[in-house]
Design an enzyme around this catalytic site. Structure first.
Site, PDB file in Angstrom:
ATOM      1  N   LYS A 150      40.088  34.419  41.253  1.00  0.00           N
ATOM      2  CA  LYS A 150      41.380  34.002  40.696  1.00  0.00           C
ATOM      3  C   LYS A 150      41.758  32.634  41.264  1.00  0.00           C
ATOM      4  O   LYS A 150      41.812  32.458  42.473  1.00  0.00           O
ATOM      5  CB  LYS A 150      42.447  35.041  41.060  1.00  0.00           C
ATOM      6  N   LYS A 177      39.926  40.955  33.924  1.00  0.00           N
ATOM      7  CA  LYS A 177      41.350  41.060  34.271  1.00  0.00           C
ATOM      8  C   LYS A 177      42.138  40.294  33.217  1.00  0.00           C
ATOM      9  O   LYS A 177      42.385  39.096  33.322  1.00  0.00           O
ATOM     10  CB  LYS A 177      41.582  40.481  35.662  1.00  0.00           C
ATOM     11  N   ASN A 211      49.549  49.462  41.330  1.00  0.00           N
ATOM     12  CA  ASN A 211      49.967  48.113  41.692  1.00  0.00           C
ATOM     13  C   ASN A 211      51.203  48.193  42.583  1.00  0.00           C
ATOM     14  O   ASN A 211      52.212  48.793  42.197  1.00  0.00           O
ATOM     15  CB  ASN A 211      50.256  47.294  40.436  1.00  0.00           C
ATOM     16  N   GLU A 234      46.145  48.269  44.657  1.00  0.00           N
ATOM     17  CA  GLU A 234      46.208  46.883  44.196  1.00  0.00           C
ATOM     18  C   GLU A 234      47.425  46.160  44.771  1.00  0.00           C
ATOM     19  O   GLU A 234      48.516  46.729  44.832  1.00  0.00           O
ATOM     20  CB  GLU A 234      46.313  46.820  42.666  1.00  0.00           C
ATOM     21  N   SER A 235      47.234  44.919  45.173  1.00  0.00           N
ATOM     22  CA  SER A 235      48.296  43.996  45.590  1.00  0.00           C
ATOM     23  C   SER A 235      48.836  44.323  46.987  1.00  0.00           C
ATOM     24  O   SER A 235      49.012  45.477  47.357  1.00  0.00           O
ATOM     25  CB  SER A 235      49.458  43.977  44.594  1.00  0.00           C
ATOM     26  N   GLU A 247      46.319  50.604  34.882  1.00  0.00           N
ATOM     27  CA  GLU A 247      47.218  50.226  35.977  1.00  0.00           C
ATOM     28  C   GLU A 247      48.609  50.812  35.793  1.00  0.00           C
ATOM     29  O   GLU A 247      49.193  50.741  34.710  1.00  0.00           O
ATOM     30  CB  GLU A 247      47.315  48.707  36.051  1.00  0.00           C
ATOM     31  N   GLU A 287      38.579  39.733  43.730  1.00  0.00           N
ATOM     32  CA  GLU A 287      39.081  39.050  42.538  1.00  0.00           C
ATOM     33  C   GLU A 287      38.814  37.546  42.555  1.00  0.00           C
ATOM     34  O   GLU A 287      39.132  36.850  43.524  1.00  0.00           O
ATOM     35  CB  GLU A 287      40.584  39.300  42.392  1.00  0.00           C
TER      36      GLU A 287
END
Length: 409
Positions: free
Chosen positions: A195, A256, A327, A363-364, A305, A193
């Protein structure tokens, strides 16, 4: 009125001339019978009147509301056609909120408010005591996005975007790239990502050059890239997406974005996106179905998601879903727990995923080789990682550290 599935309204201008020709996409399912927010008036009230017929009437009757002890009474008056747009937009918004709530969606699309001063329709309302304060950061982002997208659509309406679609670069195979990386390395395919910041962590990288970071990720073995396009909360932008696409980076790109309107999918495709994020905590089922079809029409991939069991069950029941992201961040508290991935992929849910051939993205909360191994064992075939990579002075080396070995080509 027992089932209302889709209303298309075109909101070009709030003038009397335009009131009969406005259009924005709003997805609606059948309204629950026992609504805590509003209820339909008896069918006799609707006899010889359709909801859409009311929208296009040259003038409407309205109700002035007097509130007593939490209830409302109404008196009829006439209002000019200029008020029809605002009234019907609000009315459709009430349908949308009610449908979303019936599907367990807690995120409201925009601040709650009472009915317009002049209103007539098949509803009775009770007072809302929640005020106009967002319940959490995601809801705040969505409210801001609603205003932002409305303004952007005025500058670049659908007619303009449709002309630009032919000039957009061809869409690339996002899922195919993830599967190829998984087969080549034996690890989940990496979506790295791009970001700069996040609401929970603040600025992650001061010397932020999106193209340089993207090229470093590609060199390190990333299968795909995720590019934040929200400016207010993540200091991103569509200009970053476009710059990376035009830089020669070959990795397919995920936009995103916090999608609330199909217009955003058009805009992302024009800027070079190969995939786009759709959040089940924000979008009702019919929106997810509609937007997924638009993505396929453009050759794009929809990454849908989910955060919990109810969202997961909603999404896997939708035909045509090919990529689901789990997530591990709690939307209420922003706490991280990678065990969420394992919990959602256990038992019957995991079996359905395998039967449907859906690719799952973790994710995360992924920072170490042990984290990658944990979610891979749980059943993911891809991972989306941002913070632990973008904060590295050398993102290429950061990828090797994350996986515990060099996965570059």
């Amino acid at each position: 009125m027992e089932s209302l599935n889709l209303i298309s309204l075109r909101a070009a201008s709030p003038t009397p001339r335009a009131a009969a020709g406005f259009s924005f996409h709003q997805s609606l399912n059948p309204v629950p019978k026992n609504s805590s927010f509003f209820r339909l008036m008896p069918q006799a009230h609707m006899k010889n009147q359709s909801f859409l017929g009311q929208i296009y009437s040259p003038a409407i009757k309205s109700q002035q509301f007097e509130v007593k002890d939490g209830s409302s009474t109404a008196s009829e008056t006439s209002v000019p056609e200029v008020d029809a747009l605002k009234t019907k937009e609000w009315e459709v918004g009430m349908y949308q909120d009610e449908v979303a709530a019936s599907q367990g969606i807690k995120i409201r699309r925009r601040p709650s408010s009472g009915p317009p001063q002049h209103y007539v329709g098949p509803f009775e309302f009770r007072l809302q005591n929640e005020g106009n304060t967002p319940r959490n950061i995601l809801e705040e982002i969505v409210w801001n996005k609603d205003v932002e997208v409305t303004q952007m659509k005025e500058k670049k309406p659908y007619a303009v975007l449709k002309k630009l679609l032919d000039k957009a670069p061809p869409a690339r195979d996002f899922i195919g790239a993830l599967k190829a990386a998984n087969a080549r390395t034996g690890f989940p395919g990496l979506i790295a990502e791009v970001k700069k910041a996040s609401p929970s962590r603040g600025v992650l990288r001061e010397n932020f050059d999106p193209v340089q970071i993207a090229k470093a990720y590609e060199k390190g073995g990333a299968a795909c890239l995720s590019v934040l396009t929200d400016a207010k909360y993540f200091q991103g932008g569509f200009e970053n997406l476009e710059a990376i696409r035009n830089s020669g980076v070959q990795c397919p790109l995920l936009c995103k974005e916090f999608v609330i309107d199909a217009w955003q999918i058009y805009y992302a495709r024009i800027k070079g996106a190969d995939a786009i994020l759709l959040i089940a905590a924000v979008l009702p089922d019919l929106d997810l179905k509609y937007m997924t079809k638009i993505c396929k029409l453009f050759g794009m991939t929809a990454l849908v998601e989910v955060h919990d069991e109810r969202e997961f069950d909603r999404v896997i029941a939708i035909e045509g879903i090919e990529l689901i992201g789990i997530n591990n961040r709690n939307l209420e508290t922003f706490e991280l727990d990678i065990a969420n991935t394992k919990k959602l992929l256990e038992g019957e849910r995991g079996q359905k995923i395998r039967e449907k051939g859906i690719t799952v993205v973790g994710e995360s909360g992924l920072f170490t080789p042990a984290d990658i191994a944990y979610v891979q064992e749980a059943g993911v075939k891809a991972v989306l990682v941002g913070e632990s990579l973008v904060k590295q002075e050398d993102p290429t080396a950061g990828i090797a550290q994350l996986f515990g070995k060099d996965i570059s080509l």
